[in-house]
Design an enzyme around this catalytic site. Structure first.
Site, short mmCIF file in Angstrom:
data_model
loop_
_atom_site.label_atom_id
_atom_site.label_comp_id
_atom_site.label_asym_id
_atom_site.label_seq_id
_atom_site.Cartn_x
_atom_site.Cartn_y
_atom_site.Cartn_z
N SER A 29 -5.89 -39.46 5.30
CA SER A 29 -5.55 -40.85 5.02
C SER A 29 -5.72 -41.66 6.30
O SER A 29 -6.42 -41.24 7.22
CB SER A 29 -4.12 -40.93 4.49
OG SER A 29 -3.87 -42.21 3.95
N ASN A 30 -5.11 -42.83 6.36
CA ASN A 30 -5.21 -43.67 7.55
C ASN A 30 -3.86 -44.33 7.82
O ASN A 30 -2.90 -44.09 7.11
CB ASN A 30 -6.32 -44.72 7.35
CG ASN A 30 -6.08 -45.58 6.13
OD1 ASN A 30 -5.10 -46.32 6.07
ND2 ASN A 30 -6.94 -45.46 5.14
N ARG A 31 -3.80 -45.15 8.84
CA ARG A 31 -2.51 -45.66 9.32
C ARG A 31 -2.02 -46.91 8.61
O ARG A 31 -1.07 -47.54 9.05
CB ARG A 31 -2.58 -45.93 10.82
CG ARG A 31 -2.78 -44.66 11.62
CD ARG A 31 -2.72 -44.95 13.11
NE ARG A 31 -3.04 -43.75 13.87
CZ ARG A 31 -2.20 -42.76 14.10
NH1 ARG A 31 -0.97 -42.82 13.64
NH2 ARG A 31 -2.58 -41.72 14.81
#
Ligand code: C5P
Length: 219
Positions: A29-31
């Site tokens: 995923s990402n932030r």
């Protein structure tokens, strides 16, 4: 029915980073926290709109907002397309993963023998916003661009390439801006207009300001 600048309008807001599974227990995923999208959902609802929030985030959802929880980019795309005709405005604040695993394993992946490296194959995800831009009938489309360099150049390119009506860009390399923070600074780009900067403010204040402006444009 609620009163306000967006009374009777139907708004889809997406929020959060997509989760792309590796196997049943792992994902990449990402932030993205989903806060910018939540702020838009709240501001749109306050302005009298009917809001569908399509989100990957577990954060509490503003009162009165319909929620559809998704994980992957593909699920997000399907959820939007199912309601795209309904919508007058789409705010694409989600951070969609550009790639997903070509074949998520059905069982938990075991450690490789003899300390061997593990190679996983990635394939491109659909560009949701670009698809929405191409399929647009009456919808007003807002996209985002989070950049670490050459903000204006990269954002202008996305505005054109994805056929959006408004692109909101932020420089995520700066302090207090973008991912995870409650504040943001946004550069607003619209086709054939000079860019405008909205200085550092809470994401909710920014969303309110932008929607006020958009409400006049979609009258
Ligand atoms: O990732 P990128 O910087 O190109 O994202 C710009 C805009 O495009 C954002 O609004 C994001 O939600 C959207 N996007 C998308 N599908 C992707 C990648 C980005 O809808 N696969």
């Amino acid at each position: 029915q609620k009163d306000g600048q967006l009374k009777g309008r139907k708004v889809i807001v997406t929020a959060g980073g997509t989760l792309e599974p590796i196997d049943p227990v792992r994902y990449i995923s990402n932030r993205s926290s989903g806060k910018m999208g939540l702020a838009f959902a709240q501001a749109a609802s306050e302005a009298g709109a009917e809001v569908l929030l399509i989100t990957t985030s577990d954060l509490p959802v503003p009162f009165g907002v319909e929620v559809k929880r998704v994980e992957t980019a593909q699920q997000m795309l399907d959820a939007i397309l199912a309601r795209y005709d309904w919508a007058d405005l789409v705010v694409m604040a989600a951070a969609v993963a550009d790639y997903r695993f070509s074949q998520p394993a059905e069982q938990k992946i075991k450690k490789q023998a003899e300390h061997q490296a593990l190679h996983l194959d990635l394939v491109e995800n659909p560009d949701i916003l670009a698809q929405l831009g191409a399929a647009k009938t009456h919808q007003y489309l807002i996209g985002f661009a989070a950049e670490t360099n050459d903000l204006l150049a990269h954002a202008s390119e996305k505005l054109k390439k994805k056929h959006v009506d408004m692109l909101l860009a932020n420089d995520v390399s700066k302090e207090n801006i973008g991912f995870g923070y409650d504040t943001n600074e946004l550069l607003i780009l619209e086709p054939d207009k000079s860019p405008i900067t909205l200085p550092l403010a809470s994401k909710l204040e920014l969303a309110r300001k932008i929607l006020l402006d958009v409400a006049k444009k979609i009258k």
